[in-house]
Design a protein around this motif. Structure first.
Motif: not given
Length: 260
Positions: A145-174
């Motif tokens: 089944i299509i299933a995945f976890d969605s964790y917050m991206i730590p500050d040290d791994d953020l890329e330019l333009g990404q939002l602190r405390l709001l970005e995740v590694d796997n987004r819910m897509v609809v």
């Protein structure tokens, strides 16, 4: 002239841009992406209008009473102890205002629970402290089944333009312009799945399935957070919903199925 142009650009930028995430010094609500969110904002504006009118009316009555009926202007107090007309007015008028507010609020409240023949079903599960998503419509078998976890991206791994405390590694897509049923639950303690731009805030309760309708009108990336105090890392389990075209959604599902 240059300063005036810069001021004009900053003044109209909230109008020409879509705020699907919190912004610095933001006062207003985020731009709606669903009919439910639009209805909530319209109801807020309507109630706020009545609140402003009542505020200034009460302020005017108090100011007029203090100005005209102080001991210097009116040394002999008036002996009015009852007024039938004013009693009727200040009883009927608030009742009519509450009735005007209640009718659209009840319609909006019932629309929050109306699920219209969903084409896609997504299950969101709250954990301490992350979200996981399941797309049971495309299950190849009980264990595929299509299933995945969605964790917050730590500050040290953020890329330019990404939002602190709001970005995740796997987004819910609809997909956009598609009726989606979102089933929300929790695996351990109370959580709350909330995305302001989508007009959704639903509790995730262990052992219980709550469902909310979702119909996104435009493509975009929408940010939210857990809105129920669920432990020490409550503020570190953001929600990111990516709304894409139907063609891109089918391609995303196909890619996920190939990975199973």
């Amino acid at each position: 002239m240059k300063q005036l142009l810069v001021f004009f650009i900053f003044a109209i930028s909230p109008i020409i841009s879509l705020a699907d995430a919190p912004e610095h010094w933001q006062i207003g609500l985020q731009d709606p992406a669903t009919p439910i969110a639009q209805g909530i904002i319209d109801l807020h504006h309507d109630i706020f209008f009545f609140g402003i009118v009542i505020f200034f009316f009460v302020f005017w009555v108090i100011f007029r009473a203090l100005y005209h009926f102080n001991y210097k202007r009116n040394p002999i107090p008036e002996k009015i102890i009852h007024g039938t007309f004013i009693e009727i007015v200040w009883t009927v008028t608030p009742s009519l205002i509450l009735l005007i507010i209640a009718i659209p609020s009840f319609a909006l409240l019932y629309s929050l629970d109306e699920v219209v023949d969903p084409a896609v079903t997504v299950k969101a599960i709250g954990h301490q402290w992350y979200w996981s998503y399941e797309y049971s419509d495309y299950a190849l078998s009980d264990d595929q089944i299509i299933a995945f976890d969605s964790y917050m991206i730590p500050d040290d791994d953020l890329e330019l333009g990404q939002l602190r405390l709001l970005e995740v590694d796997n987004r819910m897509v609809v997909p956009v312009r598609t009726h989606v049923r979102l089933i929300i639950t929790a695996a351990d303690v109370l959580h709350s799945w909330a995305v302001p731009s989508l007009g959704i805030k639903c509790d995730a309760v262990p052992g219980r399935l709550n469902q909310v309708p979702l119909f996104i009108k435009r493509e975009g990336v929408f940010y939210g957070q857990c809105s129920e105090l669920c432990g020490v890392n409550h503020g570190f389990m953001p929600i990111v919903v990516e709304a894409v075209s139907l063609e891109d959604y089918i391609s995303w599902v196909s890619t996920k199925l190939e990975e199973l």
